[in-house]
Write an enzyme that holds these catalytic residues in place. Sequence first.
Site, short mmCIF file in Angstrom:
data_model
loop_
_atom_site.label_atom_id
_atom_site.label_comp_id
_atom_site.label_asym_id
_atom_site.label_seq_id
_atom_site.Cartn_x
_atom_site.Cartn_y
_atom_site.Cartn_z
N GLY A 18 0.82 -1.21 0.00
CA GLY A 18 0.00 0.00 0.00
C GLY A 18 0.85 1.26 0.00
O GLY A 18 0.54 2.24 -0.69
N CYS A 43 0.39 1.31 12.09
CA CYS A 43 1.54 1.67 11.26
C CYS A 43 2.43 2.65 12.02
O CYS A 43 3.57 2.83 11.68
CB CYS A 43 1.09 2.27 9.94
SG CYS A 43 0.26 1.09 8.90
N1 PLP Z 1 -2.93 2.84 3.59
C1 PLP Z 1 -3.65 2.51 4.66
C2 PLP Z 1 -5.00 3.11 4.85
C3 PLP Z 1 -3.15 1.61 5.60
O1 PLP Z 1 -3.88 1.28 6.67
C4 PLP Z 1 -1.85 1.08 5.40
C5 PLP Z 1 -1.25 0.17 6.41
O2 PLP Z 1 -1.65 0.13 7.54
C6 PLP Z 1 -1.15 1.44 4.25
C7 PLP Z 1 -1.71 2.34 3.37
C8 PLP Z 1 0.21 0.90 3.95
O3 PLP Z 1 0.11 -0.41 3.41
P1 PLP Z 1 1.38 -1.38 3.43
O4 PLP Z 1 1.54 -1.86 4.83
O5 PLP Z 1 1.03 -2.48 2.47
O6 PLP Z 1 2.55 -0.60 2.94
#
Ligand code: PLP
Length: 376
Positions: free
Chosen positions: A71, A313
């Site tokens: 993401g 995150c």
């Molecule tokens: N966007 C959103 C809304 C998320 O919740 C997250 C991860 O928690 C991401 C992007 C990032 O995704 P990735 O962990 O695959 O890099």
Amino acid sequence: MGNPVYLDHNATTTPRPKAVTVMVAALAEAGNPSSVHGAGREARKTIEEARSCVAALVNANPDDVIFTSGGTESNHLAIAGCGRKRVLVSAIEHPSVRNCGGEIVPVDRNGIVDVVELDAMLMADATPALVSVMLANNETGVIEPIDEIAEIARRHNALMHSDAVQAAGKIAVDFKTLGVDKMSLSAHKIGGPAGVGALIANEKARGVLKATAFGGGQERGLRQGTENIAGIAGFGAAAKAALSDLSDHAQIAKMRDRLETAIMKMSPDTIIFGADADRLPNTACFTMPGSDSDTQVMALDLAGIAVSAGSACASGKVKASGVLHAMGIDDDQAKSALRVSFGWDSKDGDVDAFLNAWGDLYERIHKDGKIAQPAA
Ligand code: PLP
């Protein structure tokens, strides 16, 4: 050792068994998808099958799918490679969008984008723009009116991107009818592996999209480097399973609602964020008056329950969430917020376990005025 009760599925969800099986099988095979021999053609077939499954999850064309490392990279490619001079992003975006820069579009107390302000911002400056607004928020689960936002963007000739990392697999997502040009997805939020994702981009967006790294021309030159074949295979299998299990979210919503009703009964001063808005069926974000969220996370962890304080995150950091701040929530309330997120393998018993542990903690705080600290 993991927690017996895992309620942090917005951070990452349990791998789907079928995704694990296909990944293990793919890992055991040699074959570069760019090679013309049989082994290469097999690897290419694995990737193209996964591409169709990922496209089907969000009703896109397989040609629209650009595989990435997750993401974060999808968001970065969508924004940094957008080919537009001006970028507008909502105030509640994931850091992978927020940290790309751009003008900030405010949100209301439920975290819904102020569409009047967005319209005014686009009206005030005719520079070709990209608008990026997430489909559902990772902390509160609040769902944005993306079709309305995309319509405003279109009226001003702006490209529209939506981070659908949290929404995909939890609600029906239709890339075509939402009217967006680009959409980000991540495999590990739907039961695939971490480290793989996709940017969905229509023909118009692909026409101006610029790669942000250069290499062997893979993914039609838009995301270069030898593909993560096993990861992509797992993503495809997870997408297929998530699509076929979508209706299970009615049951997940019942668990979430039972949890919130019981919390409000125990603690009438609790605030449930985004409660007046449309939300993902699996997400609850609420306060425990009198207790910091990090203390709650640790106490619940000791009780065998995994939950998150705001965005996972950004876990490890104990400061008020930027999302709640943007919603105008005061710092004291924001600092006591806990996020509970259910997944495809959650059970009713998980709700009971959570309520027992959260209730014990609440009583300790509200009777003794202090909390037993976890052992060092
Ligand atoms: N966007 C959103 C809304 C998320 O919740 C997250 C991860 O928690 C991401 C992007 C990032 O995704 P990735 O962990 O695959 O890099």
